[in-house]
Design a protein around this motif. Structure first.
Motif, PDB file in Angstrom:
ATOM      1  N   CYS A 180       0.756  -1.798  14.114  1.00 45.36           N
ATOM      2  CA  CYS A 180       0.364  -3.200  14.276  1.00 45.36           C
ATOM      3  C   CYS A 180       1.542  -4.096  13.935  1.00 45.36           C
ATOM      4  O   CYS A 180       1.529  -5.281  14.223  1.00 45.36           O
ATOM      5  CB  CYS A 180      -0.787  -3.506  13.335  1.00 45.36           C
ATOM      6  SG  CYS A 180      -0.362  -3.240  11.608  1.00 45.36           S
ATOM      7  N   TYR A 181       2.559  -3.537  13.276  1.00 48.03           N
ATOM      8  CA  TYR A 181       3.767  -4.263  12.861  1.00 48.03           C
ATOM      9  C   TYR A 181       3.492  -5.360  11.828  1.00 48.03           C
ATOM     10  O   TYR A 181       4.287  -6.291  11.689  1.00 48.03           O
ATOM     11  CB  TYR A 181       4.517  -4.850  14.065  1.00 48.03           C
ATOM     12  CG  TYR A 181       4.906  -3.808  15.082  1.00 48.03           C
ATOM     13  CD1 TYR A 181       5.373  -2.565  14.695  1.00 48.03           C
ATOM     14  CD2 TYR A 181       4.802  -4.068  16.450  1.00 48.03           C
ATOM     15  CE1 TYR A 181       5.717  -1.601  15.624  1.00 48.03           C
ATOM     16  CE2 TYR A 181       5.145  -3.107  17.386  1.00 48.03           C
ATOM     17  CZ  TYR A 181       5.606  -1.877  16.971  1.00 48.03           C
ATOM     18  OH  TYR A 181       5.959  -0.934  17.893  1.00 48.03           O
ATOM     19  N   ALA A 182       2.369  -5.272  11.131  1.00 51.60           N
ATOM     20  CA  ALA A 182       2.102  -6.241  10.065  1.00 51.60           C
ATOM     21  C   ALA A 182       3.156  -6.135   8.977  1.00 51.60           C
ATOM     22  O   ALA A 182       3.583  -7.135   8.409  1.00 51.60           O
ATOM     23  CB  ALA A 182       0.717  -6.012   9.475  1.00 51.60           C
ATOM     24  N   CYS A 183       3.600  -4.901   8.701  1.00 48.29           N
ATOM     25  CA  CYS A 183       4.603  -4.703   7.642  1.00 48.29           C
ATOM     26  C   CYS A 183       5.897  -5.421   7.981  1.00 48.29           C
ATOM     27  O   CYS A 183       6.604  -5.900   7.103  1.00 48.29           O
ATOM     28  CB  CYS A 183       4.847  -3.214   7.421  1.00 48.29           C
ATOM     29  SG  CYS A 183       5.085  -2.255   8.912  1.00 48.29           S
ATOM     30  N   GLU A 226       4.965  -6.449  -0.261  1.00 50.86           N
ATOM     31  CA  GLU A 226       4.058  -7.081   0.691  1.00 50.86           C
ATOM     32  C   GLU A 226       3.702  -6.153   1.849  1.00 50.86           C
ATOM     33  O   GLU A 226       2.576  -6.139   2.335  1.00 50.86           O
ATOM     34  CB  GLU A 226       4.680  -8.376   1.239  1.00 50.86           C
ATOM     35  CG  GLU A 226       4.515  -9.563   0.320  1.00 50.86           C
ATOM     36  CD  GLU A 226       3.083 -10.066   0.258  1.00 50.86           C
ATOM     37  OE1 GLU A 226       2.349  -9.565  -0.612  1.00 50.86           O
ATOM     38  OE2 GLU A 226       2.693 -10.925   1.060  1.00 50.86           O
ATOM     39  N   CYS A 227       4.697  -5.379   2.311  1.00 47.49           N
ATOM     40  CA  CYS A 227       4.446  -4.493   3.450  1.00 47.49           C
ATOM     41  C   CYS A 227       3.296  -3.544   3.146  1.00 47.49           C
ATOM     42  O   CYS A 227       2.382  -3.370   3.958  1.00 47.49           O
ATOM     43  CB  CYS A 227       5.710  -3.716   3.810  1.00 47.49           C
ATOM     44  SG  CYS A 227       6.550  -3.007   2.392  1.00 47.49           S
ATOM     45  N   ALA A 228       3.319  -2.953   1.951  1.00 44.25           N
ATOM     46  CA  ALA A 228       2.262  -2.009   1.597  1.00 44.25           C
ATOM     47  C   ALA A 228       0.941  -2.744   1.395  1.00 44.25           C
ATOM     48  O   ALA A 228      -0.124  -2.232   1.715  1.00 44.25           O
ATOM     49  CB  ALA A 228       2.648  -1.238   0.346  1.00 44.25           C
ATOM     50  N   ARG A 229       1.008  -3.969   0.890  1.00 41.12           N
ATOM     51  CA  ARG A 229      -0.233  -4.704   0.664  1.00 41.12           C
ATOM     52  C   ARG A 229      -0.928  -5.040   1.974  1.00 41.12           C
ATOM     53  O   ARG A 229      -2.145  -4.930   2.088  1.00 41.12           O
ATOM     54  CB  ARG A 229       0.026  -6.010  -0.110  1.00 41.12           C
ATOM     55  CG  ARG A 229      -1.256  -6.794  -0.394  1.00 41.12           C
ATOM     56  CD  ARG A 229      -0.990  -8.125  -1.078  1.00 41.12           C
ATOM     57  NE  ARG A 229      -0.303  -9.078  -0.243  1.00 41.12           N
ATOM     58  CZ  ARG A 229      -0.898  -9.846   0.666  1.00 41.12           C
ATOM     59  NH1 ARG A 229      -2.190  -9.765   0.869  1.00 41.12           N
ATOM     60  NH2 ARG A 229      -0.190 -10.695   1.402  1.00 41.12           N
ATOM     61  N   VAL A 230      -0.158  -5.451   2.986  1.00 41.31           N
ATOM     62  CA  VAL A 230      -0.804  -5.906   4.217  1.00 41.31           C
ATOM     63  C   VAL A 230      -1.150  -4.766   5.165  1.00 41.31           C
ATOM     64  O   VAL A 230      -1.884  -4.978   6.124  1.00 41.31           O
ATOM     65  CB  VAL A 230       0.056  -6.923   4.998  1.00 41.31           C
ATOM     66  CG1 VAL A 230       0.285  -8.161   4.166  1.00 41.31           C
ATOM     67  CG2 VAL A 230       1.356  -6.310   5.453  1.00 41.31           C
ATOM     68  N   MET A 276      -3.846   0.154   7.267  1.00 43.34           N
ATOM     69  CA  MET A 276      -4.190   1.558   7.090  1.00 43.34           C
ATOM     70  C   MET A 276      -3.911   2.010   5.658  1.00 43.34           C
ATOM     71  O   MET A 276      -4.071   3.185   5.331  1.00 43.34           O
ATOM     72  CB  MET A 276      -3.401   2.433   8.072  1.00 43.34           C
ATOM     73  CG  MET A 276      -3.546   2.022   9.525  1.00 43.34           C
ATOM     74  SD  MET A 276      -5.272   1.838  10.015  1.00 43.34           S
ATOM     75  CE  MET A 276      -5.757   3.547  10.132  1.00 43.34           C
ATOM     76  N   GLY A 277      -3.466   1.083   4.817  1.00 46.84           N
ATOM     77  CA  GLY A 277      -3.212   1.421   3.412  1.00 46.84           C
ATOM     78  C   GLY A 277      -2.120   2.448   3.215  1.00 46.84           C
ATOM     79  O   GLY A 277      -2.192   3.277   2.300  1.00 46.84           O
ATOM     80  N   LEU A 278      -1.093   2.418   4.055  1.00 44.45           N
ATOM     81  CA  LEU A 278      -0.052   3.445   3.955  1.00 44.45           C
ATOM     82  C   LEU A 278       0.909   3.126   2.802  1.00 44.45           C
ATOM     83  O   LEU A 278       1.211   1.964   2.547  1.00 44.45           O
ATOM     84  CB  LEU A 278       0.711   3.541   5.278  1.00 44.45           C
ATOM     85  CG  LEU A 278      -0.179   3.866   6.482  1.00 44.45           C
ATOM     86  CD1 LEU A 278       0.648   3.979   7.740  1.00 44.45           C
ATOM     87  CD2 LEU A 278      -0.958   5.140   6.230  1.00 44.45           C
ATOM     88  N   PRO A 279       1.386   4.155   2.128  1.00 46.06           N
ATOM     89  CA  PRO A 279       2.235   3.947   0.943  1.00 46.06           C
ATOM     90  C   PRO A 279       3.673   3.619   1.339  1.00 46.06           C
ATOM     91  O   PRO A 279       4.587   4.406   1.126  1.00 46.06           O
ATOM     92  CB  PRO A 279       2.151   5.292   0.220  1.00 46.06           C
ATOM     93  CG  PRO A 279       1.933   6.277   1.307  1.00 46.06           C
ATOM     94  CD  PRO A 279       1.164   5.595   2.386  1.00 46.06           C
ATOM     95  N   LEU A 280       3.878   2.449   1.921  1.00 42.13           N
ATOM     96  CA  LEU A 280       5.202   2.127   2.457  1.00 42.13           C
ATOM     97  C   LEU A 280       6.260   1.998   1.370  1.00 42.13           C
ATOM     98  O   LEU A 280       7.438   2.231   1.605  1.00 42.13           O
ATOM     99  CB  LEU A 280       5.136   0.845   3.279  1.00 42.13           C
ATOM    100  CG  LEU A 280       4.189   0.914   4.474  1.00 42.13           C
ATOM    101  CD1 LEU A 280       4.219  -0.378   5.265  1.00 42.13           C
ATOM    102  CD2 LEU A 280       4.529   2.074   5.377  1.00 42.13           C
ATOM    103  N   MET A 281       5.821   1.631   0.157  1.00 39.21           N
ATOM    104  CA  MET A 281       6.811   1.513  -0.915  1.00 39.21           C
ATOM    105  C   MET A 281       7.413   2.866  -1.265  1.00 39.21           C
ATOM    106  O   MET A 281       8.511   2.948  -1.805  1.00 39.21           O
ATOM    107  CB  MET A 281       6.193   0.867  -2.162  1.00 39.21           C
ATOM    108  CG  MET A 281       5.900  -0.609  -2.012  1.00 39.21           C
ATOM    109  SD  MET A 281       7.304  -1.569  -1.414  1.00 39.21           S
ATOM    110  CE  MET A 281       8.298  -1.712  -2.882  1.00 39.21           C
TER     111      MET A 281
END
Ligand code: SF4
Ligand code: SF4
Lengths: 180, 288
Positions: free
Chosen positions: B181-184, B235-239, B242-247
């Motif tokens: 979705c590119y929200a991150c 913020e990337c992980a917050r938004v 899919m709740g992916l662990p981007l951090m």
């Protein structure tokens, strides 16, 4: 995408027939000349390597590496001038930092370390070019083919149209199309 | 909190009244008591709509990019917002005099759904703004020096400790879940390119299929593009819907740069000094 088909279906994993496909990015000023010299000296090295000339190792965008792996090569080798010898003065220093971090990230997300390697090879090091290529090919041969997306690979194995994996067979065969 | 809220409202009204700024970016109430959303105030009378409570989860700085077009704007900045502003100034996205910074100390925000402190706030290392024009309220205590690296890297040590197959499986699962979705990217104060590589259709970097290969490509290249400049705002992980662990991806990159090239934390000043944009001739060597 014939590359994918050939690499992922042409050979079965773990059989002696597996011939890895290696993509080597070679910097024009050093490694490419080194490879040339290897040829001039009639040195033998495995034909599994495809050499792609780039102006500088600094030109190798990590996107190239991922694209190559996604599209069917089993390993990627990036080669450039030794630090201090860059034709553009600093390209390989930038490449070094970038690729050191990128290599760690690939391994962190599960890639075998053998599948992405970096070496500095100068224009006179024909022997080093031969040895590096030979050893990379041996290592990849030992660990087998790369299947970046097992689900996609399974579809290809079944002979499904990989480009349209979710199409029902009737549609894929051109039946039952829109009447208009 | 209410004291701080009053202080923000008061200063926002004064700044707008005096014509010093055309707009103030703060937080406003949402549909529920425990929900807020970014609020853009352009009339002094509207300043009373500003709220500041435990649920101000949005990092505001990136909104400043779009809002600064018709004059100077004021932005409420906590640690994360302030570092994001520094980042965007360093990246030439704005100049310091385009924004007036209302510093707001913050000791962590809560997730509306669970009422627990947000993961990004649990690992925050700068609770007070690192840059501001005026500080509202009292500065809060920062984590001790020796706690900082624990805060930053504790989340990835468990992943690093897994063996290769486990990590492969773990991240394949993560990448498989991404819906691209590119929200991150949208929310990230570092992602300020006018045209992102994923939108460069003619270059064709990013395929449109949603499969593991393409998703892995997107996520790894996103990290590559932001890694040496990430301010760890989370913020990337917050938004991520899919709740992916981007951090866990960002911080791996950050930790490696820190260990290899002593990168340090980003966004503490507005100087451009990204680790992958410079080099030393005696950098550690492993490609001989
Ligand atoms: S926000 Fe999450 S789901 Fe959306 S593109 Fe980023 S990682 Fe993928
Ligand atoms: S990558 Fe994530 S944590 Fe880093 S600056 Fe961007 S939004 Fe913040």
């Amino acid at each position: 995408m014939s590359v994918v088909n050939e690499a992922q279906t042409g050979v079965a994993a773990g059989t002696e027939t597996f011939e890895p496909k290696i993509l080597a990015f070679a910097c024009h000023w050093c490694t490419y000349s080194g490879a040339d010299l290897a040829g001039l000296n009639r040195m033998n090295y495995p034909a599994n390597v495809r050499v792609l000339r780039v102006p500088c190792s600094g030109r190798v965008n990590p996107q190239y590496i991922l694209t190559a792996l996604n599209q069917g090569v089993d390993g990627v080798l990036v080669c450039g001038c030794h630090p201090g010898d860059c034709h553009y003065v600093s390209g390989n220093y930038y490449a070094k930092r970038r690729l050191m971090a990128f290599r760690r990230m690939l391994q962190y997300t599960g890639l075998e370390p053998e599948r992405f390697q970096v070496r500095w090879i100068s224009g006179s090091e024909a022997g080093k070019f031969r040895d590096t290529v030979t050893s990379v090919v041996e290592q990849i041969r030992a660990i087998g083919p790369y299947t970046p997306d097992p689900a996609l690979a399974a579809l290809i194995d079944k002979g499904t149209d990989a480009q349209n994996p979710i199409l029902p067979e009737s549609v894929a065969a051109g039946e039952g199309g829109d009447a208009s | 909190m209410t004291v701080l809220q009053e202080a923000i409202r008061k200063r926002a009204a004064e700044l707008l009244e005096a014509g010093e700024v055309v707009r103030v970016i703060a937080w406003g109430s949402g549909r529920f008591a425990n929900q807020t959303s970014p609020l853009f105030v352009s009339a002094a009378a509207d300043a009373e709509k500003i709220v500041f409570n435990d649920y101000c989860v949005n990092t505001l700085a990136k909104y400043a990019l779009n809002e600064k077009v018709d004059g100077k704007i004021a932005v409420c900045v906590r640690g994360c917002d302030a570092r994001a502003i520094n980042r965007m100034i360093a990246d030439n996205q704005m100049t310091r005099d385009e924004v007036y910074l209302l510093g707001v100390p913050c000791s962590g925000m809560k997730d509306r759904a669970t009422d627990e402190v947000l993961p990004k706030c649990l690992t925050c290392t700068h609770r007070n703004p690192v840059v501001y024009d005026e500080l509202l309220g009292e500065a809060v205590a920062e984590p001790a020096e020796e706690e900082v690296s624990g805060l930053r890297y504790s989340g990835i040590e468990a992943v690093e400790a897994m063996d290769r197959e486990q990590r492969l499986e773990y991240f394949n699962e993560v990448f498989n879940s991404c819906i691209r979705c590119y929200a991150c990217r949208e929310v990230c104060p570092v992602c300020t390119c006018r045209e992102c590589f994923v939108d460069q259709l003619r270059a064709g970097w990013q395929g449109k299929q949603n499969n593991l290969n393409e998703n892995r490509f997107y996520n790894l290249i996103r990290v590559f593009h932001i890694g040496d400049r990430c301010i760890e705002c989370g913020e990337c992980a917050r938004v991520c819907p899919m709740g992916l662990p981007l951090m866990e991806l960002n911080r791996k990159w950050i930790k490696d740069l820190d260990e290899l090239f002593a990168a340090g934390e980003e966004g503490l000043t507005d100087e451009l000094d990204n680790t992958l944009g410079r080099y030393k001739t005696d950098d550690i060597e492993e490609f001989m």
